[in-house]
Design an enzyme around this catalytic site. Structure first.
Site, PDB file in Angstrom:
ATOM      1  N   ARG A 149       0.404  -4.884  -4.616  1.00 23.31           N
ATOM      2  CA  ARG A 149       0.472  -5.761  -3.440  1.00 23.31           C
ATOM      3  C   ARG A 149       1.479  -6.885  -3.694  1.00 23.31           C
ATOM      4  NH1 ARG A 149      -0.700  -3.764   1.334  1.00 23.31           N
ATOM      5  NH2 ARG A 149      -2.516  -2.432   1.275  1.00 23.31           N
ATOM      6  N   MET A 182      -7.776   3.118   9.549  1.00 22.03           N
ATOM      7  CA  MET A 182      -7.039   1.977   8.976  1.00 22.03           C
ATOM      8  C   MET A 182      -6.095   1.339   9.995  1.00 22.03           C
ATOM      9  SD  MET A 182      -5.954   2.555   5.046  1.00 22.03           S
ATOM     10  CE  MET A 182      -7.118   2.205   3.737  1.00 22.03           C
ATOM     11  N   ARG A 194     -24.071   7.662  14.099  1.00 21.35           N
ATOM     12  CA  ARG A 194     -23.662   7.547  12.694  1.00 21.35           C
ATOM     13  C   ARG A 194     -22.261   6.939  12.653  1.00 21.35           C
ATOM     14  NH1 ARG A 194     -28.262   8.960  12.080  1.00 21.35           N
ATOM     15  NH2 ARG A 194     -29.049  10.716  10.852  1.00 21.35           N
ATOM     16  N   GLU A 237      -9.594  -0.605  12.085  1.00 20.37           N
ATOM     17  CA  GLU A 237     -10.140  -1.506  11.053  1.00 20.37           C
ATOM     18  C   GLU A 237     -10.179  -2.968  11.556  1.00 20.37           C
ATOM     19  OE1 GLU A 237      -7.423  -1.223   7.848  1.00 20.37           O
ATOM     20  OE2 GLU A 237      -8.772  -2.160   6.413  1.00 20.37           O
ATOM     21  N   ARG A 271     -24.993  13.514  18.907  1.00 20.12           N
ATOM     22  CA  ARG A 271     -24.927  12.151  18.357  1.00 20.12           C
ATOM     23  C   ARG A 271     -23.658  11.430  18.814  1.00 20.12           C
ATOM     24  NH1 ARG A 271     -26.197  13.791  12.115  1.00 20.12           N
ATOM     25  NH2 ARG A 271     -28.427  13.390  12.169  1.00 20.12           N
ATOM     26  N   ASP A 284       0.636   2.129   9.073  1.00 15.67           N
ATOM     27  CA  ASP A 284       0.254   1.281  10.214  1.00 15.67           C
ATOM     28  C   ASP A 284       1.303   1.268  11.332  1.00 15.67           C
ATOM     29  OD1 ASP A 284      -1.878   0.679   8.640  1.00 15.67           O
ATOM     30  OD2 ASP A 284      -1.321  -1.398   8.241  1.00 15.67           O
ATOM     31  N   GLY A 340       0.842  -1.210   0.000  1.00 21.24           N
ATOM     32  CA  GLY A 340       0.000   0.000   0.000  1.00 21.24           C
ATOM     33  C   GLY A 340       0.868   1.247   0.000  1.00 21.24           C
ATOM     34  N   ASN A 371       5.398  -4.811   5.810  1.00 18.98           N
ATOM     35  CA  ASN A 371       5.749  -6.161   6.259  1.00 18.98           C
ATOM     36  C   ASN A 371       5.861  -7.165   5.114  1.00 18.98           C
ATOM     37  OD1 ASN A 371       6.161  -5.874   9.031  1.00 18.98           O
ATOM     38  ND2 ASN A 371       3.966  -5.689   9.377  1.00 18.98           N
ATOM     39  N   THR A 389       4.940   2.609   6.137  1.00 19.50           N
ATOM     40  CA  THR A 389       3.549   2.201   6.311  1.00 19.50           C
ATOM     41  C   THR A 389       2.845   3.155   7.265  1.00 19.50           C
ATOM     42  OG1 THR A 389       1.998   0.602   7.286  1.00 19.50           O
ATOM     43  CG2 THR A 389       4.228   0.423   8.041  1.00 19.50           C
TER      44      THR A 389
HETATM   45  O1  F6P Z   1      -0.997  -1.421   5.194  1.00 19.21           O
HETATM   46  C1  F6P Z   1      -1.527  -0.179   4.984  1.00 19.21           C
HETATM   47  C2  F6P Z   1      -3.024  -0.257   4.842  1.00 19.21           C
HETATM   48  O2  F6P Z   1      -3.471   1.040   4.566  1.00 19.21           O
HETATM   49  C3  F6P Z   1      -3.769  -0.850   6.035  1.00 19.21           C
HETATM   50  O3  F6P Z   1      -3.952   0.042   7.090  1.00 19.21           O
HETATM   51  C4  F6P Z   1      -5.048  -1.304   5.414  1.00 19.21           C
HETATM   52  O4  F6P Z   1      -5.611  -2.353   6.155  1.00 19.21           O
HETATM   53  C5  F6P Z   1      -4.628  -1.759   4.052  1.00 19.21           C
HETATM   54  O5  F6P Z   1      -3.417  -1.079   3.761  1.00 19.21           O
HETATM   55  C6  F6P Z   1      -5.617  -1.487   2.957  1.00 19.21           C
HETATM   56  O6  F6P Z   1      -5.171  -2.085   1.802  1.00 19.21           O
HETATM   57  P1  F6P Z   1      -5.663  -1.759   0.334  1.00 19.21           P
HETATM   58  O7  F6P Z   1      -5.142  -0.403  -0.035  1.00 19.21           O
HETATM   59  O8  F6P Z   1      -5.047  -2.816  -0.497  1.00 19.21           O
HETATM   60  O9  F6P Z   1      -7.146  -1.754   0.365  1.00 19.21           O
END
Ligand code: F6P
Length: 358
Positions: free
Chosen positions: A77, A181, A276, A234, A174, A139, A13, A115, A137
């Site tokens: 990927r 992510m 929401r 997520e 609300r 993440d 990603g 990773n 990343t």
């Molecule tokens: O690894 C980075 C990331 O943005 C994650 O946070 C997320 O789960 C994933 O990639 C989403 O992947 P894609 O862009 O393939 O939908």
């Protein structure tokens, strides 16, 4: 000095800071080696290496890209999921990558990724290629480095999303559930949640119960705060789901891979507070890198150039306790960095009344 040919690819990603890192490493290489270095851009990640899609780059290709989001090289990927067990197809892919590395007469392959990218980089290194990794990343889940570029920028965006939800949630009294992510690691949700002042934070590392989420929202309402913000990673999961394997968890969710919408319905049905949900999704990964990420990516890039100059291959750059250093690819491949349950920021969040509903 013998001329060196360097191949560079970005994989997995995308994230803000990839171009800054590409610029950092290439500028540092040209600065150190002048005409003694040739750089080849490999297109769309490992796919380009498998299929032989590459082109010779000029120094001017790396100018003006410091601030640009995404990656000028394109990405894809991973070419195969399970590289520990190399099936026939994968043997071919590894063979193709080795062949193209040789065809390009590379002295080193630079891989910028997360990773999955690092697993493949370690595999290629074990197969005799000179490989150097750079950890990117949003993440922040790469083992052996305290931080990855892309993370800081995404925290800024996640925080802004939560800030903006606050004013609308407060105006309407609300509950607003926002999904951030981070499929396996909750770093981005934890940092954005604390920075944005979320009231409840749900992380994959701290399984939750729906009842505790609803209680936290109700408690706020009783104290006069009629709105609440719930930041959900997520990959967040309930305590019951945590007992299941990922595959079974997904099957149980009936293809609805995340819990955001279910959390929102549960709150509304059990508290009566209008609720929401929203998913910023790839918005968190887009656009220009923050100043911090530009600096980090440049530092990582310059360090990678030094590793190349020293012929120190099979490594990936890292930041440990504020110092830029490197780890062996084979030492970190296949591992991830998760938020420890006793992380200081979790304790701080609890101290200021944030609920993890755990
Ligand atoms: O690894 C980075 C990331 O943005 C994650 O946070 C997320 O789960 C994933 O990639 C989403 O992947 P894609 O862009 O393939 O939908």
């Amino acid at each position: 000095m013998a001329k060196k040919r360097i191949g560079i690819l970005t994989s997995g990603g995308d994230c803000p800071g990839l171009n800054a890192a590409i610029r950092g490493v290439t500028k540092a290489l040209y600065h150190r080696m002048g005409d003694d270095v040739e750089i080849y851009g490999i297109m769309d990640g490992y796919t380009g290496l498998i299929e032989g899609e590459y082109r010779k780059m000029k120094p001017s290709d790396f100018s003006g890209i410091l601030t640009r989001g995404g990656t000028i090289l394109g990405t894809s990927r991973q070419p195969f999921k399970t590289i520990q067990v190399i099936g026939e197809d994968n043997v071919d892919k590894v063979g193709n990558m080795k062949e193209n590395y040789k065809k390009m007469k590379l002295d080193c392959l630079l891989t910028l990724g997360g990773n999955g990218t690092h697993k493949t980089a370690a595999l290629l290194s074990e197969n005799g290629l000179n490989v150097i990794g750079l950890p990117k990343t949003i993440d922040n889940d790469i083992y052996g480095t305290d931080v990855t570029f892309g993370f800081h920028t995404a925290v800024g965006i996640g925080t802004e999303v939560i800030d903006r939800l606050h004013s609308t949630a407060a105006s309407h009294s609300r509950a607003l559930v926002v999904e951030i992510m981070g499929n396996k690691a909750g770093w981005l949700t934890l940092y954005s949640g604390v920075a944005g002042g979320a009231d409840v934070i749900l992380l994959p590392e701290l399984p939750f119960t729906y009842e505790k989420v609803a209680k936290a929202v109700e408690r706020r309402a009783k104290n006069g705060h009629l709105f609440s913000i719930i930041a959900v990673a997520e990959g967040a999961m309930t305590k019951d789901e945590a007992k299941l394997k990922r595959k079974d968890r997904m099957a149980q969710r009936g293809g609805n891979v995340n819990v955001t919408a279910s959390v929102a319905s549960f709150i509304q049905e059990n508290t009566g507070i209008e609720t929401r949900s929203m998913v910023p999704g790839h918005y968190l990964r887009g656009g220009s890198p923050s100043a911090y990420d530009r600096v980090l990516a440049t530092q990582f890039g310059a360090y990678a150039a030094k590793l190349i100059a020293d012929d120190n291959y099979g490594m990936t750059v890292a930041s440990v306790n504020g110092t830029i250093t490197a780890n062996k690819l084979t030492d970190i491949a296949g591992k991830s960095s998760y938020v420890p349950k006793d992380h200081q920021l979790i304790a701080v969040a609890r101290a200021v009344g944030i609920s993890f509903a755990d």
